[in-house]
Design a protein around this motif. Sequence first.
Motif, mmCIF file in Angstrom:
data_model
loop_
_atom_site.group_PDB
_atom_site.id
_atom_site.type_symbol
_atom_site.label_atom_id
_atom_site.label_comp_id
_atom_site.label_asym_id
_atom_site.label_seq_id
_atom_site.Cartn_x
_atom_site.Cartn_y
_atom_site.Cartn_z
ATOM 1 N N UNK A 149 124.384 87.483 7.485
ATOM 2 C CA UNK A 149 125.114 87.797 6.692
ATOM 3 C C UNK A 149 126.866 87.139 7.517
ATOM 4 N N UNK A 150 126.756 85.703 7.597
ATOM 5 C CA UNK A 150 128.166 84.742 8.296
ATOM 6 C C UNK A 150 128.457 83.757 7.312
ATOM 7 N N UNK A 151 129.468 83.529 7.181
ATOM 8 C CA UNK A 151 129.871 82.397 6.596
ATOM 9 C C UNK A 151 129.183 80.942 7.085
ATOM 10 N N UNK A 152 129.031 79.895 5.901
ATOM 11 C CA UNK A 152 128.395 78.964 6.617
ATOM 12 C C UNK A 152 129.371 77.792 5.732
ATOM 13 N N UNK A 153 129.375 76.914 6.467
ATOM 14 C CA UNK A 153 130.380 75.436 5.900
ATOM 15 C C UNK A 153 128.996 74.161 5.624
ATOM 16 N N UNK A 154 128.864 74.205 4.021
ATOM 17 C CA UNK A 154 128.284 72.942 3.924
ATOM 18 C C UNK A 154 129.097 71.781 3.623
ATOM 19 N N UNK A 155 127.627 70.162 3.200
ATOM 20 C CA UNK A 155 128.973 69.389 2.267
ATOM 21 C C UNK A 155 127.202 68.931 1.849
ATOM 22 N N UNK A 156 127.605 68.863 0.594
ATOM 23 C CA UNK A 156 126.236 68.706 0.184
ATOM 24 C C UNK A 156 126.849 67.252 -0.527
ATOM 25 N N UNK A 157 125.895 65.849 0.744
ATOM 26 C CA UNK A 157 126.168 64.313 0.506
ATOM 27 C C UNK A 157 125.326 63.745 -0.740
ATOM 28 N N UNK A 158 124.463 64.911 -1.799
ATOM 29 C CA UNK A 158 123.589 64.424 -2.867
ATOM 30 C C UNK A 158 124.111 64.704 -3.964
ATOM 31 N N UNK A 159 125.269 65.325 -3.544
ATOM 32 C CA UNK A 159 126.834 64.701 -4.438
ATOM 33 C C UNK A 159 126.102 64.060 -5.859
ATOM 34 N N UNK A 160 125.650 62.916 -5.399
ATOM 35 C CA UNK A 160 126.201 61.842 -6.832
ATOM 36 C C UNK A 160 124.712 61.732 -7.160
ATOM 37 N N UNK A 161 123.313 62.005 -6.568
ATOM 38 C CA UNK A 161 122.241 62.287 -7.011
ATOM 39 C C UNK A 161 121.418 63.250 -7.913
ATOM 40 N N UNK A 162 121.881 64.489 -7.921
ATOM 41 C CA UNK A 162 121.803 65.225 -8.039
ATOM 42 C C UNK A 162 122.948 65.907 -8.671
ATOM 43 N N UNK A 163 123.021 66.303 -9.958
ATOM 44 C CA UNK A 163 124.046 67.775 -10.345
ATOM 45 C C UNK A 163 124.120 68.910 -9.920
ATOM 46 N N UNK A 164 123.393 69.486 -9.622
ATOM 47 C CA UNK A 164 123.382 70.950 -8.395
ATOM 48 C C UNK A 164 122.629 71.190 -7.367
ATOM 49 N N UNK A 165 123.543 71.761 -6.641
ATOM 50 C CA UNK A 165 123.464 72.019 -5.478
ATOM 51 C C UNK A 165 121.907 72.510 -4.949
ATOM 52 N N UNK A 166 121.110 72.502 -3.289
ATOM 53 C CA UNK A 166 119.946 72.962 -3.410
ATOM 54 C C UNK A 166 119.926 74.298 -3.497
ATOM 55 N N UNK A 167 121.179 75.297 -4.153
ATOM 56 C CA UNK A 167 120.575 76.398 -4.566
ATOM 57 C C UNK A 167 121.004 76.547 -6.211
#
Length: 233
Positions: A149-167
């Motif tokens: 239930x805690x905030x977690x910061x992510x950086x999605x380096x796949x932004x140029x491979x997929x238009x959607x993130x893992x969620x």
Amino acid sequence: MKDIFSYNKDIEKNAFMNWRTQHYDHIHNMIVIAEGFSDSALLLVKEILEDNSDKRADNLIFPILFNVNHSIEVYLKAICWTQNQLLDKNDTFDGNHNLQELFKKVVDLGNELNSSNDIAVFHEMLSDLKAYINELYGKIERTVIDKKGKNKTLHDITFCRYTLNNDLEPQFYINTFDNVVVDLENFYTVFQGIFDSLDSLSTHYLSLLDGKQEAEYESRQIQAEIASEPRGE
């Protein structure tokens, strides 16, 4: 269909995957890969700048950015591995794709390795890369709620491979009404400088490593000769 991995009778129409690589020099081989991705990105941008009448830049920018980021990743890992060997450390490199962490590791090892006279030059060579990584990670940063239930910061380096993130949420350039634009002339200038610096650093460290290994080999040879000499009673 003819096999993809096959010869063309015209030698100029073949690509030799193991012509530039070496059997036992894995760091050199990583740099070969890094150069391939950087060269392909800059070549594509150069061709687009010569003619973008069909607006092909709008879809080619994705593989271009992927190639740039992957080249940076492999360069940083190769440099990190070389630095570790120069410092007599058993580590190689972090096995993730986090450019921020890889960059920090290279800087930390560089600060440990370089003399005080070289530190300023070292940081100057990496200044544009640092600025790009900071800009990029500001774009791809997102906050999620973890299992606790805690905030977690992510950086999605796949932004140029997929238009959607893992969620399955839209990437930063999809989830906006404003145009997200890349100035390709500026892109070419900036990354040409970044890759020149990465190539210079990797070459410099490999040269130091070659010298270190050669000196160690000569020292072992001398010690072996001394040990083999007959000793008087």
